[in-house]
Scaffold this motif. Structure first.
Motif, PDB file in Angstrom:
ATOM      1  N   GLN A  77       0.862  -1.190   0.000  1.00  0.00           N
ATOM      2  CA  GLN A  77       0.000   0.000   0.000  1.00  0.00           C
ATOM      3  C   GLN A  77       0.899   1.241   0.000  1.00  0.00           C
ATOM      4  OE1 GLN A  77      -2.622   0.582   3.430  1.00  0.00           O
ATOM      5  NE2 GLN A  77      -4.155   1.505   2.067  1.00  0.00           N
ATOM      6  N   GLU A 127       3.756   0.073   2.531  1.00  0.00           N
ATOM      7  CA  GLU A 127       3.646  -0.854   3.655  1.00  0.00           C
ATOM      8  C   GLU A 127       3.332  -2.231   3.105  1.00  0.00           C
ATOM      9  OE1 GLU A 127       0.571  -0.099   6.569  1.00  0.00           O
ATOM     10  OE2 GLU A 127       1.240  -1.757   7.847  1.00  0.00           O
ATOM     11  N   LEU A 135       0.399  -8.632   4.723  1.00  0.00           N
ATOM     12  CA  LEU A 135       0.396 -10.069   4.462  1.00  0.00           C
ATOM     13  C   LEU A 135      -0.998 -10.571   4.072  1.00  0.00           C
ATOM     14  CD1 LEU A 135       2.101 -12.708   4.637  1.00  0.00           C
ATOM     15  CD2 LEU A 135       1.466 -12.809   7.067  1.00  0.00           C
ATOM     16  N   ARG A 136      -1.048 -11.468   3.113  1.00  0.00           N
ATOM     17  CA  ARG A 136      -2.282 -12.156   2.744  1.00  0.00           C
ATOM     18  C   ARG A 136      -2.007 -13.643   2.630  1.00  0.00           C
ATOM     19  NH1 ARG A 136      -3.366  -7.817   3.931  1.00  0.00           N
ATOM     20  NH2 ARG A 136      -4.364  -6.127   2.770  1.00  0.00           N
ATOM     21  N   ASN A 160       5.243  -4.949   9.229  1.00  0.00           N
ATOM     22  CA  ASN A 160       4.673  -5.101  10.580  1.00  0.00           C
ATOM     23  C   ASN A 160       5.385  -6.198  11.361  1.00  0.00           C
ATOM     24  OD1 ASN A 160       2.060  -3.386  10.665  1.00  0.00           O
ATOM     25  ND2 ASN A 160       2.002  -4.389   8.652  1.00  0.00           N
ATOM     26  N   ASP A 201       3.011   1.777  15.365  1.00  0.00           N
ATOM     27  CA  ASP A 201       1.749   1.571  14.642  1.00  0.00           C
ATOM     28  C   ASP A 201       0.570   1.871  15.559  1.00  0.00           C
ATOM     29  OD1 ASP A 201       0.181   0.884  12.535  1.00  0.00           O
ATOM     30  OD2 ASP A 201       0.683  -1.257  12.547  1.00  0.00           O
ATOM     31  N   GLN A 246      -6.069   4.603  12.176  1.00  0.00           N
ATOM     32  CA  GLN A 246      -7.143   4.997  11.262  1.00  0.00           C
ATOM     33  C   GLN A 246      -8.453   5.297  11.970  1.00  0.00           C
ATOM     34  OE1 GLN A 246      -8.732   1.551   8.838  1.00  0.00           O
ATOM     35  NE2 GLN A 246      -6.643   0.841   9.116  1.00  0.00           N
ATOM     36  N   GLU A 275      -2.951   6.852   8.817  1.00  0.00           N
ATOM     37  CA  GLU A 275      -3.413   5.739   7.976  1.00  0.00           C
ATOM     38  C   GLU A 275      -4.929   5.737   7.892  1.00  0.00           C
ATOM     39  OE1 GLU A 275      -2.319   1.889   9.453  1.00  0.00           O
ATOM     40  OE2 GLU A 275      -2.948   2.350  11.504  1.00  0.00           O
ATOM     41  N   GLU A 303      -9.392   7.996   3.525  1.00  0.00           N
ATOM     42  CA  GLU A 303     -10.304   7.476   2.509  1.00  0.00           C
ATOM     43  C   GLU A 303     -10.880   8.572   1.609  1.00  0.00           C
ATOM     44  OE1 GLU A 303     -13.179   5.000   4.495  1.00  0.00           O
ATOM     45  OE2 GLU A 303     -11.692   3.422   4.876  1.00  0.00           O
ATOM     46  N   TYR A 356      -6.966   4.142   1.395  1.00  0.00           N
ATOM     47  CA  TYR A 356      -7.583   3.786   0.136  1.00  0.00           C
ATOM     48  C   TYR A 356      -7.614   4.974  -0.827  1.00  0.00           C
ATOM     49  CZ  TYR A 356      -9.294  -0.413   2.592  1.00  0.00           C
ATOM     50  OH  TYR A 356      -9.389  -1.582   3.291  1.00  0.00           O
TER      51      TYR A 356
HETATM   52  N1  LIG Z   1     -10.766   0.756   6.418  1.00  0.00           N
HETATM   53  C1  LIG Z   1      -9.602   1.065   5.818  1.00  0.00           C
HETATM   54  N2  LIG Z   1      -8.612   0.191   6.005  1.00  0.00           N
HETATM   55  C2  LIG Z   1      -7.436   0.546   5.401  1.00  0.00           C
HETATM   56  C3  LIG Z   1      -7.267   1.717   4.665  1.00  0.00           C
HETATM   57  N3  LIG Z   1      -5.990   1.756   4.203  1.00  0.00           N
HETATM   58  C4  LIG Z   1      -5.405   0.636   4.652  1.00  0.00           C
HETATM   59  N4  LIG Z   1      -6.283  -0.115   5.383  1.00  0.00           N
HETATM   60  C5  LIG Z   1      -6.055  -1.375   6.123  1.00  0.00           C
HETATM   61  O1  LIG Z   1      -5.534  -1.021   7.350  1.00  0.00           O
HETATM   62  C6  LIG Z   1      -4.548  -1.998   7.775  1.00  0.00           C
HETATM   63  C7  LIG Z   1      -3.289  -1.284   8.060  1.00  0.00           C
HETATM   64  O2  LIG Z   1      -2.386  -2.119   8.593  1.00  0.00           O
HETATM   65  P1  LIG Z   1      -2.034  -2.193  10.040  1.00  0.00           P
HETATM   66  O3  LIG Z   1      -2.610  -1.047  10.793  1.00  0.00           O
HETATM   67  O4  LIG Z   1      -0.552  -2.336  10.126  1.00  0.00           O
HETATM   68  O5  LIG Z   1      -2.727  -3.483  10.579  1.00  0.00           O
HETATM   69  C8  LIG Z   1      -2.372  -4.677  10.081  1.00  0.00           C
HETATM   70  C9  LIG Z   1      -1.254  -5.300  10.790  1.00  0.00           C
HETATM   71  O6  LIG Z   1      -1.361  -5.002  12.179  1.00  0.00           O
HETATM   72  C10 LIG Z   1      -1.518  -6.770  10.625  1.00  0.00           C
HETATM   73  N5  LIG Z   1      -0.596  -7.249   9.613  1.00  0.00           N
HETATM   74  C11 LIG Z   1      -0.665  -7.146   8.266  1.00  0.00           C
HETATM   75  N6  LIG Z   1       0.419  -7.703   7.719  1.00  0.00           N
HETATM   76  C12 LIG Z   1       1.189  -8.193   8.747  1.00  0.00           C
HETATM   77  C13 LIG Z   1       2.439  -8.870   8.818  1.00  0.00           C
HETATM   78  O7  LIG Z   1       3.125  -9.151   7.808  1.00  0.00           O
HETATM   79  N7  LIG Z   1       2.907  -9.184   9.998  1.00  0.00           N
HETATM   80  C14 LIG Z   1       2.216  -8.856  11.143  1.00  0.00           C
HETATM   81  N8  LIG Z   1       2.734  -9.212  12.279  1.00  0.00           N
HETATM   82  N9  LIG Z   1       1.048  -8.216  11.131  1.00  0.00           N
HETATM   83  C15 LIG Z   1       0.548  -7.894   9.898  1.00  0.00           C
HETATM   84  O8  LIG Z   1      -2.821  -6.945  10.192  1.00  0.00           O
HETATM   85  C16 LIG Z   1      -3.469  -5.706  10.255  1.00  0.00           C
HETATM   86  C17 LIG Z   1      -4.510  -5.620   9.231  1.00  0.00           C
HETATM   87  O9  LIG Z   1      -3.956  -5.616   8.017  1.00  0.00           O
HETATM   88  P2  LIG Z   1      -4.860  -5.468   6.752  1.00  0.00           P
HETATM   89  O10 LIG Z   1      -6.011  -6.335   6.868  1.00  0.00           O
HETATM   90  O11 LIG Z   1      -3.950  -5.572   5.600  1.00  0.00           O
HETATM   91  O12 LIG Z   1      -5.348  -4.016   6.875  1.00  0.00           O
HETATM   92  C18 LIG Z   1      -4.440  -2.976   6.639  1.00  0.00           C
HETATM   93  C19 LIG Z   1      -4.983  -2.175   5.441  1.00  0.00           C
HETATM   94  O13 LIG Z   1      -5.543  -2.987   4.443  1.00  0.00           O
HETATM   95  C20 LIG Z   1      -8.341   2.604   4.546  1.00  0.00           C
HETATM   96  O14 LIG Z   1      -8.268   3.689   3.931  1.00  0.00           O
HETATM   97  N10 LIG Z   1      -9.510   2.257   5.133  1.00  0.00           N
END
Ligand SMILES: Nc1nc2c(ncn2[C@@H]2O[C@@H]3COP(=O)(O)O[C@H]4[C@@H](O)[C@H](n5cnc6c(=O)[nH]c(N)nc65)O[C@@H]4COP(=O)(O)O[C@H]3[C@H]2O)c(=O)[nH]1
Length: 837
Positions: A601, A615, A618-619, A674, A736, A760, A793, A796, A815
């Motif tokens: 992103q 950033e 992970l999926r 992260n 974060d 956010q 973060e 929108e 977004y």
């Molecule tokens: N509603 C909304 N959401 C937005 C917007 N822009 C970005 N996001 C979402 O907000 C999350 C941001 O990541 P995060 O706070 O680090 O929060 C992350 C992070 O804490 C964790 N995560 C993701 N990847 C990893 C990773 O590789 N390792 C670890 N340990 N945690 C991860 O999962 C959380 C969720 O990740 P995601 O589902 O990818 O969700 C991401 C992203 O898709 C927006 O404008 N509106």
């Protein structure tokens, strides 16, 4: 006679101041008994008697210089014994101490110290006083002058012959002013001759024989009213009264004495028998206390033991020396201490009997249940003097009570709580869950085909199997959870502190897994499976019965769906739980199957309007479930520890991608990754980061590690050390979700970070909620003052972007600027990017 005496006449010298024996009347003429008796002697013997009556001292001198043949009115004293030969006494004279009536307590010489005692010079009394250690005497020339001095109060104590004192005091009207002691001694009046003048003595004696007794009696009677043998009769009538009173008194005294003696005898008898009774009751008491089947003790007013019988000592396993002087409350079992002490205090203040079942700690430390009864005592004057009481050992009674209590609430075979007890535990768990905003799960467990085992192998084996199952189930739950047997092969499990249905699902899955292994009994090895139904508080119901019913229904569904399974009552929970299970089992192989992928992103610098970083998110491409977002599986990965290898892969992959982009000619970007708290605790994070940077030749400052506040609040020293090492490599660090935690501010000044990421949740309502706007503003200002960059973060829309720009936020992500996307998509996005204006 003439040959016997110095002269043809007899010279008799005597005191002229010794009434009524010899004294001068107002005209100076000699009067008194002795003068008349010597007259009679002269008359009956035809020999002249010349009576020389003078002052006593002179009289002595007259005699001692040989000028007289006989000395009369003389007392016999030890000092004079060697000097004279004495006649038989003709009068008994009491010689007491006369003292002024204002003085009391003079009974004899022993009380005279400190007083000056008046005496007549040369009187026998003076000799007597000196012989008895009283030297403070004052001499008076005559008895008359001695009494005068006393009447004038010149002296207040005098030693004087009683007849003389009475005579002079009465004459001076002062008899009532004086009292007298018992006689110091009794004097006897004699006449005497010099030792060695025996012939003279005999001659005088013979002369007296010539005088008829009647004549002598008459003379005495004339002067005294009665013969001299009763000397007091001479004196004034008051003496008679005094004597009568004295007689009456002494009679009364005698009578009283006799009564007293009788009473004393009577009382002594009473006391002796009381003492005897006491002795025997003491013996009875000793015997009773000694053989008593209960402990008997006594404390003093402070509550310190002063006595404990054998039985009590045996109960407590103590010797009395170990108890003596100890407060009884020191023996109390800690759990009973507060209430027992309070009850004791109440008995003490109300002076009531203390009665209580309580536990003592024996000297060895084991507990002893006793019924303690104690009665406050007083010392006879109404003062509290301590407690006396008994200790009855009620350990057995308590043990059987506890056994009954236990059986009322437990299953006798397994010892597990029964339905009554789990119901109580449920109420407590719900109360706790409400306070902590958590849930409670109630699981109904039923062993599949248990009946077959019972029927084929017998109940004993069935029971053995049940106990083995209980042991396994116990290993699947926490101590705070409750397993209960409902009878037969059915169990209930109460799980406390449930964050979500996932927690309950985890436990249920663990139970199924553990029970899937064959169970080894003494003579058999058996396989058994379970069907589990789960009801969640508060989602499925609030009261125990409702929840139980639902869990039961869920259990039947599990049985219907093929057994060896768990089932939630709610369909959504079922679906979620099923998915969780799938994720859990799939996660372990996802890495090797290369099912993970990173999305990127964009992060935009508000000053330049350009994309300056990305950033990595992970999926998981699940073969059945499709693309799974991290929130669905990161928790599971953290619980299982899989997050460590997964996290390592993320760092490697992000660095690989950054290098690939660079090689493809894209501008240099920061890569944010992260981190999970578990990566800080386990695994070698610093090494992983170093390896990744080195492997892909990425400059360290381009890698930005995102720490969550949850990392910062645990195991702080280790975290700080790791953070420092990461910083020393040169990588950037950001915090974060800043603002959602509670301790971030505390760590900011200790943590060497570069950037704060505004969560956010604050950005979402930035333009609608003034509170959120204020928080965002505050975070940005604080970051600036700490020289940290800020990134917001979840941006929108343009309004949020404008607001953040106005508040001088450094960077934005969301977004509105680009969704998380695959690497190739990101490359295109970057190429297409028009800097913000
Ligand atoms: N509603 C909304 N959401 C937005 C917007 N822009 C970005 N996001 C979402 O907000 C999350 C941001 O990541 P995060 O706070 O680090 O929060 C992350 C992070 O804490 C964790 N995560 C993701 N990847 C990893 C990773 O590789 N390792 C670890 N340990 N945690 C991860 O999962 C959380 C969720 O990740 P995601 O589902 O990818 O969700 C991401 C992203 O898709 C927006 O404008 N509106």
């Amino acid at each position: 006679a003439e040959a016997v005496f110095k002269h043809p006449w007899l010279t008799v010298v005597m005191d002229d101041n010794y009434p009524p024996y010899s004294f001068r009347d107002d005209q100076g003429r000699l009067q008194g008994i002795r003068k008349e008796i010597w007259d009679a002697w002269a008359a009956h013997n035809g020999i002249e008697v010349r009576v020389v009556a003078t002052d006593w001292a002179k009289a002595l001198a007259y005699m001692n210089t040989g000028q007289a043949d006989v000395i009369d009115t003389i007392f016999e004293t030890p000092e004079r014994e060697s000097l004279y030969t004495y006649s038989r006494p003709y009068a008994d004279i009491d010689v007491p101490i006369f003292f002024h009536q204002s003085i009391s307590g003079i009974t004899g010489a022993e009380n005279l110290h400190g007083f000056t005692v008046g005496v007549k010079a040369g009187d026998a009394c003076e000799d007597w006083l000196h012989a008895h250690g009283i030297f403070s005497t004052h001499d008076y020339p005559s008895f008359g002058e001695l009494v005068d001095a006393a009447v004038r109060n010149d002296i207040r104590v005098m030693c004087i012959d009683k007849p003389l004192a009475n005579y002079f005091l009465t004459k001076r009207d002062a008899e009532t002013h004086f009292r007298y002691s018992k006689p110091l001694y009794k004097g006897q009046l004699h006449w005497a001759v010099f030792k060695g003048s025996e012939s003279a003595f005999k001659a005088v004696n013979r002369g007296f024989e010539q005088v008829p007794q009647t004549e002598i009696d008459a003379i005495e009677k004339k002067w005294m009213g009665s013969p001299l043998a009763r000397p007091a009769a001479v004196i004034a009538p008051y003496v008679l009264y005094a004597m009568a009173t004295a007689a009456l008194l002494s009679f009364a005294m005698l009578l009283w004495n006799r009564t007293l003696r009788r009473r004393v005898a009577l009382r002594t008898g009473e006391l002796e028998s009381a003492l005897q009774a006491l002795k025997s009751s003491e013996q009875h008491y000793q015997a009773l206390v000694g053989t008593s089947p209960v402990g008997v003790f006594e404390t003093d007013a402070q509550g310190l033991f002063v006595f404990m019988n054998e039985r009590g000592l045996r109960m407590l396993g103590a010797r009395f020396e170990q108890l003596r002087g100890n407060h009884w409350q020191h023996l109390l079992h800690p759990e009973d201490r507060d209430e027992s002490c309070a009850a004791w205090g109440a008995s003490l203040s109300l002076r009531q009997v203390f009665q209580r079942e309580l536990r003592f700690e024996r000297i060895g430390g084991s507990a002893l249940w006793v019924l303690m009864q104690a009665r406050p005592m007083d010392d006879g004057d109404g003062r509290f003097s301590g407690f006396i009481g008994t200790l009855t050992d009620i350990s057995e009674q308590k043990a059987s009570e506890q056994r009954i209590q236990f059986l009322a609430y437990h299953d006798p075979l397994t010892g597990l709580p029964n339905r009554l007890l789990i119901r109580e535990h449920y109420d407590m768990a719900v109360a706790h869950a409400n306070r902590s905003d958590l849930g409670v799960a109630l699981l109904v467990l039923d062993l599949d085909h248990f009946k077959n085992i019972n029927d084929s192998l017998g109940h004993a084996v069935g029971d053995e199997l049940l106990c083995a199952v209980v042991k396994i189930l116990r290993g699947c739950v926490r101590d705070t959870d409750t397993i209960s047997r409902q009878g037969g092969d059915e169990f209930l499990v109460l799980l406390t502190d449930q964050h979500s249905a996932d927690d309950a699902a985890n436990v249920a899955a663990k139970m199924l897994e553990r029970l899937s292994q064959p169970i080894r009994l003494e003579h058999h090895e058996l396989s058994i499976s379970l069907s589990i139904g789960i009801g969640m508080y508060p989602t499925d119901g609030e009261d125990f019965d409702t929840l139980l019913k639902k869990a039961d229904t869920a259990m039947y569904h599990a049985k219907e769906s093929g057994r060896n399974a768990f089932n939630f009552f709610t369909s959504q929970m079922n679906a979620d739980a099923t998915q969780t299970l799938m994720l859990r089992s799939g996660l372990a192989r996802a890495l090797e199957r290369q099912e993970f992928v990173l999305h990127y992103q964009p992060q935009v610098d508000l000053e330049t309007g350009r994309i300056m970083g990305t950033e990595a998110l992970l999926r998981w491409k699940h073969p059945d479930l499709g693309l799974v977002p991290p929130n669905r599986f990161i928790g599971i990965a953290e619980n299982s520890g899989l997050i460590v290898p997964i996290g390592e892969w993320v760092i490697q992959e992000a660095c690989r991608q950054a290098a690939a982009w660079y090689e493809a000619g894209l501008p240099q970007l920061t890569m944010a990754v992260n981190l999970s708290a578990i990566q800080f605790k386990r695994g070698n994070l610093v090494e992983t980061v170093e390896n990744a940077l080195f492997a892909h030749r990425i400059p360290a400052p381009l890698l930005e590690l995102e720490l969550t506040e949850s990392i910062l609040i645990q195991d702080t020293d280790n975290v700080l050390a790791t953070v420092d090492r990461l910083k020393s490599i040169g990588v950037k660090l950001s915090i974060d979700d800043f603002g959602t935690g509670y301790s971030s501010l505390m760590y900011l000044h200790r943590l060497n970070v570069d950037k704060l990421k505004i969560d956010q949740s604050f950005v979402r309502d930035l333009n609608d909620d003034p509170d959120d706007a204020a928080i965002v503003q505050a975070v940005i200002q604080m970051a600036k003052s700490l020289k940290l960059r800020t990134i917001a973060e979840g941006v929108e829309n343009s309004q949020q972007l404008d607001a953040l720009r106005r508040q001088s936020c450094d960077e934005v992500q969301g977004y509105f600027l680009g969704h998380p996307m695959l690497a190739d998509d990101f490359a295109r996005h970057l190429a297409d990017w028009k800097p913000l204006t």
